[in-house]
Design an enzyme around this catalytic site. Structure first.
Site, mmCIF file in Angstrom:
data_model
loop_
_atom_site.group_PDB
_atom_site.id
_atom_site.type_symbol
_atom_site.label_atom_id
_atom_site.label_comp_id
_atom_site.label_asym_id
_atom_site.label_seq_id
_atom_site.Cartn_x
_atom_site.Cartn_y
_atom_site.Cartn_z
ATOM 1 C CG ASP A 170 72.904 30.561 36.528
ATOM 2 O OD1 ASP A 170 73.903 30.532 35.800
ATOM 3 O OD2 ASP A 170 71.740 30.557 36.087
ATOM 4 C CG MET A 212 74.514 34.729 40.344
ATOM 5 S SD MET A 212 72.991 35.660 40.008
ATOM 6 C CE MET A 212 72.249 34.633 38.756
ATOM 7 C CG MET A 234 77.669 34.350 36.486
ATOM 8 S SD MET A 234 75.958 34.838 36.131
ATOM 9 C CE MET A 234 75.096 33.390 36.762
ATOM 10 C CG ASP A 262 72.580 31.502 30.848
ATOM 11 O OD1 ASP A 262 71.344 31.656 30.905
ATOM 12 O OD2 ASP A 262 73.298 31.365 31.855
ATOM 13 C CG HIS A 297 77.219 30.360 34.493
ATOM 14 N ND1 HIS A 297 76.187 31.146 34.003
ATOM 15 C CD2 HIS A 297 78.352 31.082 34.274
ATOM 16 C CE1 HIS A 297 76.675 32.272 33.523
ATOM 17 N NE2 HIS A 297 77.985 32.262 33.675
ATOM 18 C CB SER A 350 68.656 28.176 34.266
ATOM 19 O OG SER A 350 69.062 29.012 35.333
ATOM 20 C CG HIS A 366 72.839 26.749 33.491
ATOM 21 N ND1 HIS A 366 73.964 26.593 32.720
ATOM 22 C CD2 HIS A 366 72.859 28.032 33.928
ATOM 23 C CE1 HIS A 366 74.626 27.740 32.678
ATOM 24 N NE2 HIS A 366 73.977 28.626 33.423
ATOM 25 C CG MET A 421 77.007 35.413 29.823
ATOM 26 S SD MET A 421 75.904 34.214 30.613
ATOM 27 C CE MET A 421 74.622 35.292 31.279
#
Length: 214
Positions: free
Chosen positions: A35, A37, A68, A175, A66, A8, A33, A137
């Site tokens: 992320d 957000m 979010m 994760d 990913h 990540s 990975h 998660m």
């Protein structure tokens, strides 16, 4: 399924991101990975499409995006077109999860669906036949460096039992709070894609840290 180590970059040195990507690959990580957000679905803001495009230009590694973010279907095309190999979204953030999965598949990408620690596994099971990966998660999403939620192990076992009983070859990703100790527990429970940020990028020896996750 063999264990896949996913690094990540939320915990990477973003001023040296290209070097960090090279280090992750050299040290035996399998996936990157990524992320995303939005400050709405979670209380933090990370990075988005321009950074993904730069990462894609720099590395040939598998990029797992990913999301979010709220209403993720709005951005599937953009993330697919800018370098994602797999896109996962949160069940809790999508009014029509099946439509999001279809949008990801229509772009020729692997599809994943994620659930927060408070969401029961039963909520995601109706979509198990349609996705390539389900993300459990193991911390509350939004910030790196949190402690592992051990109750997540029961959820991993429950999901693994369901997948096996229905002969579904779906990856189980975890994760949050993954290190040399918790990785053994999640593997035993049935997870095969292990995401780690701080444990890998802050390690004195990233290659040894990645190896310990297997």
């Amino acid at each position: 399924m063999n264990t896949i180590v996913s690094a990540s970059i939320l915990s990477a040195d973003l001023c040296r991101l290209g070097e960090e990507l090279d280090r992750a690959e050299k040290c035996g990580c399998d996936h990157i990975h990524f992320d995303v957000m939005d400050g709405v679905f979670v209380n933090n803001i990370s990075y988005g499409i321009p950074v993904l495009a730069s990462v894609r230009k720099h590395t040939k590694m598998f990029i797992d995006v990913h999301l979010m973010i709220t209403d993720p279907i709005r951005y599937i095309d953009a993330f697919a077109d800018n370098g994602a190999d797999m896109i996962s979204f949160h069940l809790e953030a999508a009014p029509d999860p099946a439509a999001v999965i279809s949008a990801i598949k229509a772009k020729g990408k692997k599809a994943g669906i994620a659930i927060k620690p408070a969401t029961p596994v039963s909520d995601v099971l109706p979509y198990a036949e349609s996705v390539d990966m389900i993300l459990i998660m193991t911390v509350d999403p939004g910030f790196g460096g949190q402690g592992f939620i051990y109750e997540s192990l029961d959820k991993i076992r429950e999901l693994k039992a369901y997948l096996d009983s229905h002969s579904l070859s779906v990856h189980i990703q975890v994760d949050g709070g993954i290190n040399d100790k918790t990785s053994a527990s999640v593997r035993e429970a049935g997870a095969d894609i292990l995401v780690a940020g701080s444990y890998l990028f802050k390690a004195d020896d990233m290659a040894a840290a990645a190896a310990s996750m297997r």
